[in-house]
Design a protein around this motif. Structure first.
Motif, PDB file in Angstrom:
ATOM      1  N   PRO A 113      -3.147  16.109  -1.679  1.00 29.28           N
ATOM      2  CA  PRO A 113      -1.972  15.743  -0.883  1.00 29.28           C
ATOM      3  C   PRO A 113      -2.295  14.971   0.391  1.00 29.28           C
ATOM      4  O   PRO A 113      -1.442  14.226   0.889  1.00 29.28           O
ATOM      5  N   ASP A 114      -3.511  15.135   0.919  1.00 28.56           N
ATOM      6  CA  ASP A 114      -3.839  14.467   2.173  1.00 28.56           C
ATOM      7  C   ASP A 114      -4.400  13.067   1.975  1.00 28.56           C
ATOM      8  O   ASP A 114      -4.713  12.386   2.959  1.00 28.56           O
ATOM      9  N   ILE A 115      -4.555  12.607   0.718  1.00 28.19           N
ATOM     10  CA  ILE A 115      -4.881  11.199   0.506  1.00 28.19           C
ATOM     11  C   ILE A 115      -3.612  10.384   0.706  1.00 28.19           C
ATOM     12  O   ILE A 115      -2.571  10.667   0.109  1.00 28.19           O
ATOM     13  N   LEU A 116      -3.695   9.364   1.545  1.00 30.69           N
ATOM     14  CA  LEU A 116      -2.551   8.490   1.774  1.00 30.69           C
ATOM     15  C   LEU A 116      -2.438   7.482   0.637  1.00 30.69           C
ATOM     16  O   LEU A 116      -3.402   6.761   0.334  1.00 30.69           O
ATOM     17  N   VAL A 117      -1.283   7.446   0.008  1.00 35.81           N
ATOM     18  CA  VAL A 117      -1.032   6.490  -1.066  1.00 35.81           C
ATOM     19  C   VAL A 117      -0.323   5.272  -0.485  1.00 35.81           C
ATOM     20  O   VAL A 117       0.780   5.375   0.049  1.00 35.81           O
ATOM     21  N   VAL A 118      -0.989   4.129  -0.570  1.00 36.34           N
ATOM     22  CA  VAL A 118      -0.412   2.852  -0.159  1.00 36.34           C
ATOM     23  C   VAL A 118       0.007   2.145  -1.445  1.00 36.34           C
ATOM     24  O   VAL A 118      -0.840   1.766  -2.256  1.00 36.34           O
ATOM     25  N   ALA A 119       1.301   1.982  -1.640  1.00 39.08           N
ATOM     26  CA  ALA A 119       1.813   1.405  -2.879  1.00 39.08           C
ATOM     27  C   ALA A 119       1.987  -0.100  -2.727  1.00 39.08           C
ATOM     28  O   ALA A 119       2.748  -0.553  -1.866  1.00 39.08           O
ATOM     29  N   ASP A 120       1.264  -0.856  -3.549  1.00 44.27           N
ATOM     30  CA  ASP A 120       1.483  -2.300  -3.580  1.00 44.27           C
ATOM     31  C   ASP A 120       2.876  -2.569  -4.125  1.00 44.27           C
ATOM     32  O   ASP A 120       3.224  -2.106  -5.215  1.00 44.27           O
ATOM     33  N   THR A 121       3.668  -3.304  -3.347  1.00 49.37           N
ATOM     34  CA  THR A 121       5.059  -3.559  -3.721  1.00 49.37           C
ATOM     35  C   THR A 121       5.215  -5.037  -4.038  1.00 49.37           C
ATOM     36  O   THR A 121       5.441  -5.865  -3.147  1.00 49.37           O
ATOM     37  N   CYS A 122       5.032  -5.349  -5.313  1.00 45.61           N
ATOM     38  CA  CYS A 122       5.159  -6.715  -5.775  1.00 45.61           C
ATOM     39  C   CYS A 122       5.570  -6.686  -7.244  1.00 45.61           C
ATOM     40  O   CYS A 122       5.590  -5.625  -7.869  1.00 45.61           O
ATOM     41  N   LEU A 123       5.871  -7.844  -7.789  1.00 48.28           N
ATOM     42  CA  LEU A 123       6.332  -7.932  -9.171  1.00 48.28           C
ATOM     43  C   LEU A 123       5.345  -8.653 -10.087  1.00 48.28           C
ATOM     44  O   LEU A 123       5.505  -8.620 -11.307  1.00 48.28           O
ATOM     45  N   CYS A 124       4.334  -9.303  -9.523  1.00 48.59           N
ATOM     46  CA  CYS A 124       3.513 -10.225 -10.320  1.00 48.59           C
ATOM     47  C   CYS A 124       2.784  -9.548 -11.469  1.00 48.59           C
ATOM     48  O   CYS A 124       2.587 -10.151 -12.527  1.00 48.59           O
ATOM     49  N   GLU A 125       2.358  -8.280 -11.284  1.00 51.22           N
ATOM     50  CA  GLU A 125       1.674  -7.596 -12.378  1.00 51.22           C
ATOM     51  C   GLU A 125       2.623  -7.235 -13.516  1.00 51.22           C
ATOM     52  O   GLU A 125       2.183  -6.913 -14.624  1.00 51.22           O
ATOM     53  N   TYR A 126       3.917  -7.266 -13.233  1.00 47.15           N
ATOM     54  CA  TYR A 126       4.917  -6.755 -14.178  1.00 47.15           C
ATOM     55  C   TYR A 126       5.770  -7.853 -14.816  1.00 47.15           C
ATOM     56  O   TYR A 126       6.510  -7.585 -15.758  1.00 47.15           O
ATOM     57  N   THR A 127       5.685  -9.072 -14.308  1.00 49.03           N
ATOM     58  CA  THR A 127       6.498 -10.159 -14.851  1.00 49.03           C
ATOM     59  C   THR A 127       5.743 -10.902 -15.947  1.00 49.03           C
ATOM     60  O   THR A 127       4.525 -11.109 -15.855  1.00 49.03           O
TER      61      THR A 127
END
Length: 335
Positions: A113-127
């Motif tokens: 729980p103490d690992i900070l999750v930084v979420a990449d917020t983009c569409l390029c991997e999914y388009t």
């Protein structure tokens, strides 16, 4: 011959390792590192990225094993990139609740729980077309893309992401994402903005790892011209005004002047992204015996700190953390 005694003796402060350590101006710490990781769908997958020695695509079922190593090294922040099996024109996999980044986030937060999750917020991997937004007339539609990016950010926050890191370079992306997060009650989730992201040739290996190469054209209409400096300050200023909490400069090594400019101009934490091409060049040279990998990596990361970076996103995080730990143990033994 009598030596003129009026010149300054700068070498006095370099006379020994202890003296150099005493007067050192900038220090690397494991706490400075954010480790990027690529998550794929399926089971029992640990796929070596050919252009990035030592970097793998990892399936969810093997993630806990990877987390154990990361945690043992003292790394407490990770940036998550998803590599889905299915893609479509709108990048649906980025914003559905069962998306690969969302699932990985849940595993990480349940395990450590103490690992900070930084979420990449983009569409390029999914388009299916590999661009960072919705395509109209062979161009990325800025405002239509913002709607999907906002959905993605909210979905990632609901899954437990600690930090939203939008990397798309659409105009207004920080403002729209901030508004969407606040509307859903995520007032305390910070935005780590890719405030300054250049259209760089250093991204090639990443696109192999994330399967995100554009299927037509390039990203030069939304990522920045490498020749521009003042534009970087305009971009960063906009993101600060729109509510960014961190400012990323990407790439780092060839843009240390920009890191310094951003550091001098703004009082938010500055993040240098030590990108895939910078990583792979050193790995290739080290494998050929041309450079001392440890010394070169630590010198490079220190240069980013010296330029003004508070944090560093780097694929070398595990290696660097291990080297720093070994050095700390050596010094403790000597004491």
């Amino acid at each position: 011959m009598k030596i003129n005694q009026q010149f300054k003796r700068h070498r006095r402060l370099r006379s020994s390792a202890s003296m150099r350590s005493l007067v050192r101006e900038n220090h690397l710490r494991t706490e400075d590192f954010i480790y990027p990781i690529f998550i794929v769908e399926g089971e029992n997958k640990k796929n070596q990225v050919p252009s990035m020695p030592g970097v793998h695509q990892i399936s969810l079922d093997l993630l806990k094993e990877e987390l154990k190593e990361i945690y043992s090294l003292g790394i407490r922040a990770m940036m998550i990139f998803g590599v889905p099996d299915e893609k479509d024109e709108h990048g649906t996999g980025a914003f559905i609740d069962s998306g690969i980044v969302q699932e990985a986030t849940r595993v990480i937060k349940e395990t450590y729980p103490d690992i900070l999750v930084v979420a990449d917020t983009c569409l390029c991997e999914y388009t299916s077309h590999g661009h960072c937004g919705v395509i109209h007339n062979q161009d990325v539609d800025n405002d239509e893309s913002l709607k999907l990016l906002a959905q993605t950010a909210v979905s990632q926050a609901k899954a437990g992401a600690d930090i939203i890191a939008p990397s798309n370079m659409m105009d207004g992306f920080v403002a729209v994402i901030r508004a969407a997060l606040d509307e859903e009650g995520f007032h305390n989730i910070p935005i780590m903005s890719y405030a300054v992201k250049y259209a760089s040739a250093f991204y090639g290996p990443f696109r192999d790892a994330a399967d995100s190469t554009p299927q037509f054209g390039d990203r030069k209409t939304y990522q920045m011209d490498p020749a521009n400096r003042l534009e970087a300050l305009r971009e960063a200023e906009s993101d600060v005004e729109e509510g960014a909490d961190f400012l990323i400069v990407k790439p780092a090594l060839s843009y240390l002047d920009i890191v310094r400019d951003v550091r001098d101009r703004f009082n938010l934490p500055v993040v240098a992204y030590n990108v895939s091409g910078e990583y792979s060049m050193i790995k290739a040279a080290a494998q050929n015996g041309w450079v001392n990998e440890k010394e070169l990596v630590l010198e490079k990361l220190t240069a980013m700190k010296r330029a003004g970076a508070d944090l560093i996103i780097t694929y070398f995080a595990k290696d660097a953390a291990q080297w720093l730990k070994e050095e700390e143990n050596r010094q403790n033994t000597e004491r």
